[in-house]
Design an enzyme around this catalytic site. Structure first.
Site, mmCIF file in Angstrom:
data_model
loop_
_atom_site.group_PDB
_atom_site.id
_atom_site.type_symbol
_atom_site.label_atom_id
_atom_site.label_comp_id
_atom_site.label_asym_id
_atom_site.label_seq_id
_atom_site.Cartn_x
_atom_site.Cartn_y
_atom_site.Cartn_z
ATOM 1 N N LYS A 168 0.839 -1.204 0.000
ATOM 2 C CA LYS A 168 0.000 0.000 0.000
ATOM 3 C C LYS A 168 0.873 1.253 0.000
ATOM 4 C CE LYS A 168 -3.780 -2.429 2.245
ATOM 5 N NZ LYS A 168 -4.437 -2.824 3.486
ATOM 6 N N ASP A 207 -10.889 3.271 4.476
ATOM 7 C CA ASP A 207 -11.169 1.828 4.392
ATOM 8 C C ASP A 207 -12.679 1.583 4.316
ATOM 9 O OD1 ASP A 207 -9.128 0.021 4.130
ATOM 10 O OD2 ASP A 207 -8.571 0.050 6.251
ATOM 11 N N GLN A 267 -4.007 -1.156 9.761
ATOM 12 C CA GLN A 267 -4.021 -2.514 9.211
ATOM 13 C C GLN A 267 -4.586 -3.505 10.225
ATOM 14 O OE1 GLN A 267 -3.172 -3.389 5.982
ATOM 15 N NE2 GLN A 267 -3.912 -5.421 6.512
#
Ligand code: NDP
Length: 297
Positions: free
Chosen positions: A53, A120, A97
């Site tokens: 990412k 997200d 994460q």
């Protein structure tokens, strides 16, 4: 008949070029989109996702604020970091994460992220707005799947989509998106899970079959209708002593057998995975645009 492969890498590359162009335009106007990334601990899969990412951000011209916390970091430390990024005007999106270590309350952390920086799309505010069909950050994997269908020219209107898996990050939001009356969606949707009876009976009805169960090659050729579009979200490590790493990645579908029956199919790796990261970049760009236009979603 052998299926056409939906090349996720190629689609992602095209979309990332489009994003990079827009990032450049925005930067020329004085706003560089920024993503705050947090990894807690040393989980190898999480580490490799986070690195991918961060690299993708760099390539697209997006500023990334990379943070690593040790596995024994306290919940307070992590929340303080989220607070700092919530207030940082250079950061338009925050990515924590998952999974987090057991001693940290994941829900509490996700709720702490400001909805307008929740790239997200996991905050209940964005989930609720998505459910209502309102403008929201869409969760990256389901949105990536929608983009794949759209950009591969799949006729979704009126198609029967069968999803295997009902997690909060893939199955449920994807079912919701495919149900919406919009281009590249507008399906009749069936969702299967571990309590579903005679799953093959349902998957064989699918014009579009999406596997997101996390069970290596559980979808076999006899469960697929001739000519179906098959999207494999699953990423599973299976032992393989012939590989340097000692494992290889496989999806949830038996790719070799099913590609002889399907009309379109995604590979693993190189299918949905690259699209997921792309949609994260997309959401970060969108957030920076919102910031510039003074809208909070
Ligand atoms: P979860 O484990 O959270 O959810 C799995 C879902 O599949 C559950 O709803 C479960 O049912 C269902 N399921 C499990 N086994 C069966 C079975 N035998 N029959 C029917 N249903 C079953 O997984 P995620 O949604 O997080 O991820 C799914 C897969 O997608 C994983 O392989 C993951 O690595 C991959 N993934 C890939 C991404 C990408 O970018 N390519 C991104 C995110 C995930 P129940 O609810 O009843 O337990």
């Amino acid at each position: 008949m052998s299926a056409q492969i939906i090349d996720g890498k190629e689609l992602a590359k095209t979309m990332r070029e489009e994003i990079a162009e827009e990032v450049k335009k925005l930067a020329d106007q004085g706003v560089v989109p920024g993503l705050g990334v947090v990894l807690v601990g040393e989980d190898p899969a999480s580490k490799s996702y986070v690195t991918a990412k961060e690299k993708a951000c760099e390539k697209a011209g997006i500023y990334s604020d990379d943070n690593r916390l040790p596995a024994d970091a306290s919940e307070e430390e992590l929340l303080a970091l989220v607070d700092r990024m919530n207030e940082d005007p250079k950061i338009h999106g925050i990515l924590v994460q998952l999974p987090l270590p057991k001693h940290i309350d994941e829900e509490k952390v996700l709720l702490r992220i400001k909805p307008e920086k929740d790239v997200d799309g996991f905050h209940p505010f964005n989930v609720g707005r998505m459910m209502l069909g309102q403008k929201a950050f869409l969760p990256c994997t389901p949105h990536g799947v929608i983009q794949m269908l759209l950009r591969s020219g799949v006729q979704t209107k009126g198609a029967h989509a069968v999803i295997v898996g009902r997690s909060n990050i893939v199955g449920k939001p994807l079912a919701n998106l495919l149900l919406q009356k919009a281009e590249g969606r507008n399906c009749t949707v069936t969702v299967c899970h571990s309590a579903t009876k005679d799953m093959g009976e349902l998957t064989r009805q699918a014009d579009i079959l999406i596997a997101a169960a996390g069970k290596p090659e559980m979808i076999t050729a006899d469960m697929v209708k001739d000519g179906a579009v098959v999207i494999d979200v699953g990423v599973n490590r299976v032992e393989d002593s012939s590989k340097k790493k000692g494992y290889r990645l496989v999806g949830d579908v038996d790719f070799e057998a099913i590609k002889e029956k399907a009309s379109l199919i995604t590979p693993v790796p190189g299918g949905v995975g690259p699209m997921t990261i792309t949609m994260l970049l997309y959401n970060t760009l969108e957030s920076a645009k919102n910031h510039m236009n003074g809208s909070s979603k």
